[in-house]
Design an enzyme around this catalytic site. Structure first.
Site, PDB file in Angstrom:
ATOM      1  N   HIS A 191      36.532  26.076 101.063  1.00  0.00           N
ATOM      2  CA  HIS A 191      36.667  25.493 102.374  1.00  0.00           C
ATOM      3  C   HIS A 191      36.047  26.189 103.325  1.00  0.00           C
ATOM      4  O   HIS A 191      35.281  25.544 104.321  1.00  0.00           O
ATOM      5  CB  HIS A 191      37.899  24.594 102.484  1.00  0.00           C
ATOM      6  N   ARG A 299      36.593  14.341 105.727  1.00  0.00           N
ATOM      7  CA  ARG A 299      37.946  15.203 105.313  1.00  0.00           C
ATOM      8  C   ARG A 299      38.829  15.093 106.121  1.00  0.00           C
ATOM      9  O   ARG A 299      39.101  15.960 107.162  1.00  0.00           O
ATOM     10  CB  ARG A 299      37.344  16.514 104.872  1.00  0.00           C
ATOM     11  N   GLU A 434      37.152  13.489  90.728  1.00  0.00           N
ATOM     12  CA  GLU A 434      37.015  15.104  90.918  1.00  0.00           C
ATOM     13  C   GLU A 434      37.901  15.752  89.835  1.00  0.00           C
ATOM     14  O   GLU A 434      38.139  16.997  89.725  1.00  0.00           O
ATOM     15  CB  GLU A 434      37.229  15.360  92.121  1.00  0.00           C
ATOM     16  N   ASN A 457      32.847  19.548  93.682  1.00  0.00           N
ATOM     17  CA  ASN A 457      33.415  20.957  93.952  1.00  0.00           C
ATOM     18  C   ASN A 457      34.949  21.110  93.099  1.00  0.00           C
ATOM     19  O   ASN A 457      35.019  22.092  92.306  1.00  0.00           O
ATOM     20  CB  ASN A 457      34.061  21.303  95.502  1.00  0.00           C
ATOM     21  N   ASP A 458      35.742  20.087  93.247  1.00  0.00           N
ATOM     22  CA  ASP A 458      36.945  20.008  92.268  1.00  0.00           C
ATOM     23  C   ASP A 458      36.601  19.825  90.910  1.00  0.00           C
ATOM     24  O   ASP A 458      37.046  20.520  89.907  1.00  0.00           O
ATOM     25  CB  ASP A 458      38.049  18.930  92.681  1.00  0.00           C
ATOM     26  N   ARG A 468      37.660  27.504  92.653  1.00  0.00           N
ATOM     27  CA  ARG A 468      36.423  27.416  93.362  1.00  0.00           C
ATOM     28  C   ARG A 468      36.494  28.601  94.737  1.00  0.00           C
ATOM     29  O   ARG A 468      35.560  28.699  95.419  1.00  0.00           O
ATOM     30  CB  ARG A 468      36.425  26.066  93.832  1.00  0.00           C
ATOM     31  N   CYS A 505      29.682  13.449  96.534  1.00  0.00           N
ATOM     32  CA  CYS A 505      29.978  14.023  97.682  1.00  0.00           C
ATOM     33  C   CYS A 505      30.466  15.656  97.738  1.00  0.00           C
ATOM     34  O   CYS A 505      30.747  16.257  98.751  1.00  0.00           O
ATOM     35  CB  CYS A 505      31.022  13.282  98.680  1.00  0.00           C
TER      36      CYS A 505
HETATM   37  C1  PEP Z   1      35.073  17.831  96.213  1.00  0.00           C
HETATM   38  O1  PEP Z   1      35.884  18.439  95.528  1.00  0.00           O
HETATM   39  O2  PEP Z   1      34.006  17.929  95.454  1.00  0.00           O
HETATM   40  C2  PEP Z   1      35.130  17.085  97.350  1.00  0.00           C
HETATM   41  C3  PEP Z   1      33.986  16.815  98.030  1.00  0.00           C
HETATM   42  O3  PEP Z   1      36.388  17.354  98.094  1.00  0.00           O
HETATM   43  P1  PEP Z   1      36.665  18.640  98.644  1.00  0.00           P
HETATM   44  O4  PEP Z   1      35.856  19.680  98.748  1.00  0.00           O
HETATM   45  O5  PEP Z   1      37.363  18.342 100.173  1.00  0.00           O
HETATM   46  O6  PEP Z   1      37.924  19.323  97.938  1.00  0.00           O
HETATM   47 MG    MG Z   2      37.932  17.788  96.180  1.00  0.00          MG
END
Ligand code: PEP
Ligand code: MG
Length: 583
Positions: A191, A299, A434, A457-458, A468, A505
Site C-alpha cells: 500500500h 479504497r 482476489e 495484488n491480492d 506482497r 483493478c
Molecule cells: C488488489 O488486491 O489487487 C486490490 C486492488 O486491492 P488492494 O490493493 O486495496 O488490496
Molecule cells: Mg486487495
C-alpha cells in the site's frame, strides 16, 4: 557516494536532503534535561498521558459499538494501567530527580515493569507484556508526536527515509515538500507503493537497511524507475540524475498530450473504458484531467486516515457526495472498507493475529462486526441518489459470504425505505476477485454478483503464497506466473460469456507491459492509478483486439514467467517506443 538498489514503485527522480524517521520501535537514547526544563517536561509527559487516555477511550467506545465483551475489556485494562502509580508517579519522579527526558523515563520505567513479567513464561503474563508494550508505544508516539507533525509542516524539500510508512503516514505527507521517499521494507504492490503512485512521489522500497545507511541531511537521489538510490552523489552523478528527472517530466507530458489526442477505442474500434483507482476523493481532479471514464475502485478504508476514527454515516456520505460532484455523472465504484492485515488494523483496534493476511480482515471483519458495514452501506445507498454508483465487496472467498453481505445490503435498503430517507434501491452490488477460491469457482458467483473486479495484488499474493509487502520475496511476486494468467483468463472469459461486467483493478492493470495481454484475454474495463491513465490510453489506441488475442494465446501457452514477461515487454516497447516517449 554510495549506491543502493531497491524495488522501484513510483517513477520519477527526486534529489534532496534526507529526513530520517524513527521506526515504531522507538530506540530512545539516554538523554538528560536541564533543571529549568523540568517543569515543562513534566507537563509534556502529563499531556502525552492524557492524550493516550483519550485515544484509548475513543477506541474503547468505538469497539463497544461494534464488538461486545472482551475487546472492550482490553482497553479498560489499558486505561487502568495509565492510572497506575508506577506510570503516574514513577515516570514524573525520574524526570524530576534524575532529569531524564520524558521519553527516556518512559522507556526505563516500562523496562522495569516488563522484564520480570517476561521471565515468568506464563501465557497470561505474556499477554500483559504485550499490553504494556502497547501503552509504551502510545505514550512515546504522543511524546514524539512532533515528528508526525513535522511530516506535514516541512519548510524545505526532503527525501523521507523510513523503515516503513503506514498508510496514515503516507496519506499525510506534505506532497509539496516531500520530493521522494525510500524505505527499508515493502514490495511492489504494497500500500505504501500504491500511495506513492497516487501522490506522484518518486519512491523506492525494500532497501533493507536504508534507515541506518543514511543520516539526516545526507543528500539522497531517488530514481523511482530503476530502483536506484544514491547517497551523497558526486557532482557528475547529480547532474546526470537532474537530467533524468527532466526526461521523466518530459515523458509524462508527451504521454498526456498523446492520450488527449488518442481515440478512446482500440485501433480496431473496440470500446475500452479506463477508470481510476483512488484513495481520496481529491484524486478525482487528476483522474478527470487524464480522461478517466469514472472511478473503478475507491479504497474507502482511507477515509479513516482523514477522520482518524470510525467515520460516521454523515462523514462517509460527505466524502461520496464530494466525489459525485467532481465526477459530474461518471461512475463511482465504492469498495466497502477493506480493513485488516497491513491496512489500519491498529487504528480500528483489531487484536493482533498470528497470520493477519489469512485472518479476520476485510469482508470477514465486516460480517463479524455488521454495524461497521451497515453504517457505510447506508451512506453508499444514500449517495447513490447523487450519481451512478456501484458497491463492491472486497476479499470475497465464498458465495455464502457474498450472500450474507448482500442480505445486509437488502436489510439496509428496507430500513432506508421505512425511514423515508432518500436513496437509490437498484445500486449494483459486485465483488473483488482476489482470493483464488473465488477465481477458481467463478461460475458460482455469476448469478449473484452484478459485476466483478479482479484484484491482482491480492490474487497474486494468495495464488503464489508470496507476501506482497515483503522485499525478501519480491522477486517471486510475478504477475506473469502461468497459474495467475490461467486464473485471469478464466475469470474474464466466464464473466464475458455471462454478460457480467468485469475489470482488473490491481496494479497490474496500470502497467503498460500487461495491457495488451489483458485486452487479449477479453478485458475491456481497466481500473488504474490516475497517473497510469495517459500511458494506458495511448497504448490501447495503438493495438487491435486480434493482435492482442494472439499475444494472449501465445503467453498462455508458455510455462516460464520471465519468458512471458520478456515477450510482453517487447510488445509494450513496440507500441510505446522509448525514442518517441523517452525515459
Ligand atoms: C488488489 O488486491 O489487487 C486490490 C486492488 O486491492 P488492494 O490493493 O486495496 O488490496
Ligand atoms: Mg486487495
Amino acid at each position: 557516494m554510495e549506491i543502493k538498489n531497491g524495488i522501484p514503485v513510483s517513477p520519477g527522480v527526486a534529489i534532496a536532503p534526507a529526513l530520517v524517521l524513527d521506526s515504531e520501535s522507538f530506540r530512545i537514547p539516554r538523554r538528560f534535561i536541564r533543571k529549568d526544563e523540568v517543569e515543562t517536561e513534566l507537563k509534556r509527559f502529563e499531556l502525552a498521558r492524557t492524550r493516550a487516555i483519550s485515544e484509548i477511550t475513543d477506541i474503547r467506545d468505538s469497539v463497544h459499538s461494534i464488538a461486545k465483551g472482551e475487546v472492550g475489556l482490553i482497553f479498560e485494562a489499558h486505561l487502568r494501567m495509565l492510572e497506575d502509580p508506577l506510570i503516574r508517579a514513577e515516570i514524573p519522579e525520574k524526570i524530576k530527580a534524575k532529569r531524564y527526558t520524558p521519553e527516556y523515563a518512559v522507556s526505563r520505567v516500562f523496562k522495569k515493569i516488563i522484564k520480570p513479567m517476561k521471565e515468568i513464561h506464563d501465557p497470561y503474563f505474556l499477554q500483559r507484556v504485550n499490553d504494556f508494550y502497547d501503552i509504551q508505544k502510545r505514550l512515546l508516539r504522543n511524546l514524539l508526536g512532533q515528528r508526525a507533525l513535522d511530516l506535514q509542516q516541512l519548510d524545505r524539500k526532503v527525501v523521507v527515509v523510513a523503515h516503513d510508512l503506514t498508510p496514515s503516514q503516507t496519506a499525510t505527507l506534505d506532497k509539496k515538500m516531500v520530493a521522494g521517499f525510500v524505505t527499508d521494507v515493502g514490495g511492489a504492490t504494497s500500500h505504501t507503493a500504491i500511495l506513492a503512485n497516487a501522490l506522484g512521489i518518486p519512491a523506492v522500497v525494500g532497501l533493507g537497511t536504508i534507515t541506518s545507511d543514511v543520516s539526516g541531511g545526507d543528500v539522497v537521489i531517488v530514481d523511482g524507475k530503476s530502483g536506484r538510490v544514491i547517497v551523497n552523489p558526486d557532482d557528475a552523478t547529480r547532474a546526470k540524475y537532474e537530467a533524468r528527472g527532466q526526461e521523466h517530466a518530459d515523458r509524462e507530458k508527451r504521454l498526456v498530450d498523446a492520450a488527449a489526442k488518442a481515440s478512446r477505442t482500440t485501433a480496431d474500434d473496440a470500446a475500452v473504458s479506463l477508470y481510476a483507482n483512488i484513495e481520496w476523493d481529491s484524486e478525482i481532479e487528476q483522474a478527470r484531467k487524464y480522461g478517466a471514464d469514472g472511478v473503478g475502485l475507491f479504497r474507502t478504508e482511507f477515509i479513516y486516515a482523514q477522520f482518524g476514527a470510525h467515520p460516521t454515516e454523515e462523514q462517509h456520505y460527505e466524502v461520496y457526495r464530494r466525489a459525485h460532484a467532481m465526477l459530474e455523472g461518471r461512475l463511482l465504484t465504492l469498495r466497502t472498507m477493506d480493513f485488516g492485515a497491513d491496512k489500519f488494523a491498529a487504528e480500528v483496534g483489531l487484536e493482533p493475529e498470528e497470520n493477519p493476511f489469512l485472518g479476520c480482515r476485510s469482508i470477514r471483519l465486516s460480517l463479524r462486526e455488521p454495524k461497521l458495514l451497515i453504517t457505510q452501506v447506508r451512506a453508499i445507498l444514500r449517495a447513490a441518489a447523487l450519481g451512478p454508483t456501484r458497491m463492491m465487496l472486497p476479499m470475497v472467498g465464498s458465495i455464502e459470504e457474498f450472500r450474507a453481505a448482500r442480505q445486509i445490503v437488502n436489510n439496509v435498503l428496507a430500513d432506508l425505505k421505512r425511514e423515508g430517507v432518500a436513496h437509490r434501491a437498484d445500486v449494483p452490488v459486485g465483488m473483488m476477485v482476489e482470493v483464488p477460491s473465488a477465481a477458481l469457482s467463478i461460475e458460482h458467483f455469476l448469478a449473484d454478483s452484478d459485476f466483478f473486479s479482479i484484484g491482482t495484488n491480492d490474487l497474486v499474493q494468495y495464488t503464489l503464497a508470496v507476501d506482497r509487502n515483503n522485499q525478501y520475496v519480491a522477486n517471486l511476486f510475478k504477475h506473469t506466473n502461468p497459474a495467475v494468467l490461467k486464473l485471469l483468463s478464466g475469470v474474464i472469459k466466464a464473466c464475458n460469456a455471462a454478460g457480467k461486467p468485469v475489470s482488473v483493478c490491481g496494479e497490474m492493470a496500470g502497467e503498460a507491459r500487461y495491457a495488451m495481454l489483458l485486452l487479449g484475454m477479453g478485458l475491456r474495463d481497466f481500473s488504474v492509478g490516475p497517473t497510469s491513465l495517459p500511458e494506458l490510453r495511448t497504448l490501447l489506441s495503438r493495438v487491435t483486439t486480434a493482435e492482442a488475442a494472439a499475444l494472449a494465446d501465445k503467453a498462455l501457452a508458455m510455462s516460464e514467467a520471465d519468458q512471458i514477461a520478456a515477450l510482453l515487454d517487447a510488445e509494450a516497447d513496440r507500441l510505446l517506443p522509448p525514442d518517441e516517449f523517452g525515459y
